[in-house]
Motif scaffolding. Structure first.
Motif, PDB file in Angstrom:
ATOM      1  N   THR A  62       8.640 -11.978  23.282  1.00 24.92           N
ATOM      2  CA  THR A  62       7.518 -12.412  22.441  1.00 24.92           C
ATOM      3  C   THR A  62       6.561 -11.231  22.373  1.00 24.92           C
ATOM      4  O   THR A  62       6.338 -10.550  23.383  1.00 24.92           O
ATOM      5  CB  THR A  62       6.803 -13.625  23.079  1.00 24.92           C
ATOM      6  OG1 THR A  62       7.740 -14.696  23.155  1.00 24.92           O
ATOM      7  CG2 THR A  62       5.585 -14.067  22.272  1.00 24.92           C
ATOM      8  N   ALA A  63       6.020 -10.976  21.190  1.00 20.99           N
ATOM      9  CA  ALA A  63       5.080  -9.852  21.057  1.00 20.99           C
ATOM     10  C   ALA A  63       3.862 -10.308  20.276  1.00 20.99           C
ATOM     11  O   ALA A  63       3.986 -11.090  19.333  1.00 20.99           O
ATOM     12  CB  ALA A  63       5.759  -8.701  20.321  1.00 20.99           C
ATOM     13  N   TYR A  64       2.704  -9.863  20.708  1.00 19.57           N
ATOM     14  CA  TYR A  64       1.526 -10.091  19.862  1.00 19.57           C
ATOM     15  C   TYR A  64       0.671  -8.849  19.810  1.00 19.57           C
ATOM     16  O   TYR A  64       0.618  -8.066  20.753  1.00 19.57           O
ATOM     17  CB  TYR A  64       0.724 -11.327  20.245  1.00 19.57           C
ATOM     18  CG  TYR A  64       0.395 -11.523  21.703  1.00 19.57           C
ATOM     19  CD1 TYR A  64      -0.646 -10.862  22.321  1.00 19.57           C
ATOM     20  CD2 TYR A  64       1.142 -12.436  22.447  1.00 19.57           C
ATOM     21  CE1 TYR A  64      -0.946 -11.084  23.649  1.00 19.57           C
ATOM     22  CE2 TYR A  64       0.847 -12.663  23.787  1.00 19.57           C
ATOM     23  CZ  TYR A  64      -0.202 -11.990  24.376  1.00 19.57           C
ATOM     24  OH  TYR A  64      -0.489 -12.206  25.691  1.00 19.57           O
ATOM     25  N   ASN A  65       0.041  -8.689  18.665  1.00 16.84           N
ATOM     26  CA  ASN A  65      -0.788  -7.506  18.433  1.00 16.84           C
ATOM     27  C   ASN A  65      -2.248  -7.792  18.687  1.00 16.84           C
ATOM     28  O   ASN A  65      -2.712  -8.922  18.586  1.00 16.84           O
ATOM     29  CB  ASN A  65      -0.592  -7.004  17.008  1.00 16.84           C
ATOM     30  CG  ASN A  65       0.478  -5.961  16.955  1.00 16.84           C
ATOM     31  OD1 ASN A  65       1.662  -6.309  17.014  1.00 16.84           O
ATOM     32  ND2 ASN A  65       0.103  -4.699  16.892  1.00 16.84           N
ATOM     33  N   LEU A  66      -2.945  -6.711  18.970  1.00 19.41           N
ATOM     34  CA  LEU A  66      -4.371  -6.809  19.292  1.00 19.41           C
ATOM     35  C   LEU A  66      -5.230  -7.272  18.134  1.00 19.41           C
ATOM     36  O   LEU A  66      -6.224  -7.969  18.329  1.00 19.41           O
ATOM     37  CB  LEU A  66      -4.887  -5.410  19.658  1.00 19.41           C
ATOM     38  CG  LEU A  66      -4.521  -4.865  21.016  1.00 19.41           C
ATOM     39  CD1 LEU A  66      -4.824  -3.374  21.059  1.00 19.41           C
ATOM     40  CD2 LEU A  66      -5.319  -5.603  22.084  1.00 19.41           C
ATOM     41  N   ASP A  67      -4.882  -6.816  16.909  1.00 16.99           N
ATOM     42  CA  ASP A  67      -5.880  -6.972  15.846  1.00 16.99           C
ATOM     43  C   ASP A  67      -5.262  -6.843  14.458  1.00 16.99           C
ATOM     44  O   ASP A  67      -4.127  -6.398  14.309  1.00 16.99           O
ATOM     45  CB  ASP A  67      -7.016  -5.946  16.024  1.00 16.99           C
ATOM     46  CG  ASP A  67      -6.514  -4.573  16.459  1.00 16.99           C
ATOM     47  OD1 ASP A  67      -5.344  -4.269  16.228  1.00 16.99           O
ATOM     48  OD2 ASP A  67      -7.311  -3.801  17.036  1.00 16.99           O
ATOM     49  N   GLU A  68      -6.030  -7.239  13.480  1.00 11.58           N
ATOM     50  CA  GLU A  68      -5.633  -7.089  12.069  1.00 11.58           C
ATOM     51  C   GLU A  68      -6.904  -7.047  11.225  1.00 11.58           C
ATOM     52  O   GLU A  68      -7.909  -7.694  11.553  1.00 11.58           O
ATOM     53  CB  GLU A  68      -4.740  -8.260  11.649  1.00 11.58           C
ATOM     54  CG  GLU A  68      -4.267  -8.264  10.204  1.00 11.58           C
ATOM     55  CD  GLU A  68      -3.427  -7.039   9.804  1.00 11.58           C
ATOM     56  OE1 GLU A  68      -4.044  -5.975   9.573  1.00 11.58           O
ATOM     57  OE2 GLU A  68      -2.184  -7.157   9.716  1.00 11.58           O
ATOM     58  N   TYR A  69      -6.846  -6.253  10.153  1.00 11.35           N
ATOM     59  CA  TYR A  69      -7.976  -6.215   9.214  1.00 11.35           C
ATOM     60  C   TYR A  69      -8.116  -7.545   8.491  1.00 11.35           C
ATOM     61  O   TYR A  69      -7.109  -8.201   8.195  1.00 11.35           O
ATOM     62  CB  TYR A  69      -7.732  -5.157   8.145  1.00 11.35           C
ATOM     63  CG  TYR A  69      -7.733  -3.739   8.641  1.00 11.35           C
ATOM     64  CD1 TYR A  69      -8.888  -3.173   9.158  1.00 11.35           C
ATOM     65  CD2 TYR A  69      -6.586  -2.965   8.574  1.00 11.35           C
ATOM     66  CE1 TYR A  69      -8.895  -1.855   9.592  1.00 11.35           C
ATOM     67  CE2 TYR A  69      -6.587  -1.650   9.012  1.00 11.35           C
ATOM     68  CZ  TYR A  69      -7.745  -1.100   9.517  1.00 11.35           C
ATOM     69  OH  TYR A  69      -7.748   0.193   9.944  1.00 11.35           O
ATOM     70  N   LEU A  70      -9.325  -7.903   8.163  1.00 11.26           N
ATOM     71  CA  LEU A  70      -9.551  -9.079   7.321  1.00 11.26           C
ATOM     72  C   LEU A  70      -9.570  -8.650   5.862  1.00 11.26           C
ATOM     73  O   LEU A  70     -10.128  -7.588   5.534  1.00 11.26           O
ATOM     74  CB  LEU A  70     -10.884  -9.738   7.677  1.00 11.26           C
ATOM     75  CG  LEU A  70     -10.819 -10.803   8.775  1.00 11.26           C
ATOM     76  CD1 LEU A  70     -12.217 -11.228   9.198  1.00 11.26           C
ATOM     77  CD2 LEU A  70     -10.012 -12.025   8.330  1.00 11.26           C
ATOM     78  N   GLY A  71      -8.932  -9.454   5.009  1.00  7.12           N
ATOM     79  CA  GLY A  71      -8.967  -9.196   3.571  1.00  7.12           C
ATOM     80  C   GLY A  71      -7.807  -8.351   3.081  1.00  7.12           C
ATOM     81  O   GLY A  71      -7.781  -7.959   1.916  1.00  7.12           O
TER      82      GLY A  71
END
Ligand code: F6R
Length: 244
Positions: A62-71
């Protein structure tokens, strides 16, 4: 904290890749916390090389990322989802449904953040990879973010927008907001691996390791975690004292 200073970015990337592969060898269902940006790119290339040569499998990871841009839509050139697919996910046997990144097009960011934190709580990371911003940010936790923060919506620092403008056509295309795992969310990982390379990071590394533990330098929170590995190249380590 275990601090290792390598002569080059290549050498630190090889060390980082080995740590991750060792975890996957011991536990094929490991949970990986991932970062984007320039620093981990080579590490991901080495993981892909290892997958091809030695068959290290990600089928149960399972992998998850720290962050993502909004929009920014997930399939857009500059989304972190696209970065992860191009750099790693499309080249290994990971199950796409087991790869989590906040939804940058959500119309309910608060709900998205709560749901994301649930994913983190259900799957504590065996290892969380982090880069560091010139201002000491980890994830998109900019200076002054509370150490108690969980996944949340944030305004990006102007320094961060400038640093990330290299991935966009113009500075004005760089989003102003993002969703990021909070500092407390990051600290839930069993092992944190921070990697930093180049002289632009030297002051942030010094503040993280030798300055006060304070929200003014978000990365200094890592000094309150009992299993942190820091891999630096000589340029990033340039300002720290021998004793550190
Ligand atoms: C990326 C992230 C950021 C970067 C940091 C360093 O997902 O959360 O904290 O790790 O900005 O970026 P690079 O490696 O491009 O210098």
């Amino acid at each position: 904290m275990n601090i290792h200073i390598h002569p080059t970015h290549e050498a630190l990337s090889r060390h980082a890749a080995k740590l991750i592969i060792d975890i996957l060898t011991q536990n094929p269902s490991a949970v990986l916390g991932l970062a984007t940006g320039g620093t981990p790119k080579r590490t991901y290339e080495l993981l892909v090389e290892d997958h091809r040569k030695n068959g290290t499998s990600y089928q149960s990871v399972t992998a998850y990322n720290l962050d993502e841009y909004l929009g920014i839509p997930a399939e857009h050139e500059t989304s972190y989802k696209t970065y992860m697919k191009r750099t790693l996910f499309d080249h290994i046997d990971i199950e796409p449904s087991q790869c989590f990144i906040p939804d940058g097009m959500t119309d309910d960011a608060d709900r998205e953040c709560l749901d994301y934190e649930d994913i983190i709580d259900t799957n504590p990371a065996d290892i969380q990879i982090l880069g560091i911003g010139r201002n000491g940010h980890i994830g998109f936790n900019e200076p002054a973010t509370s150490f108690d923060s969980l996944t949340h919506r944030i305004m990006l620092d102007e320094k961060t927008r400038h640093d990330n403008a290299r991935y966009f056509s113009t500075l004005s295309d760089v989003p102003k907001e993002a969703i990021t795992m909070g500092i407390k969310s990051i600290m839930k990982a069993k092992h944190i691996l921070l990697i930093a390379s180049g002289k632009a990071k030297a002051a942030a590394i010094k503040a993280m390791l030798e300055g006060p533990v304070t929200p003014a330098c978000p990365a200094s929170a890592l000094r309150n975690h009992d299993h942190v590995t820091v891999l630096l190249d000589e340029e990033a380590a340039n300002h720290i004292k021998e004793a550190t």
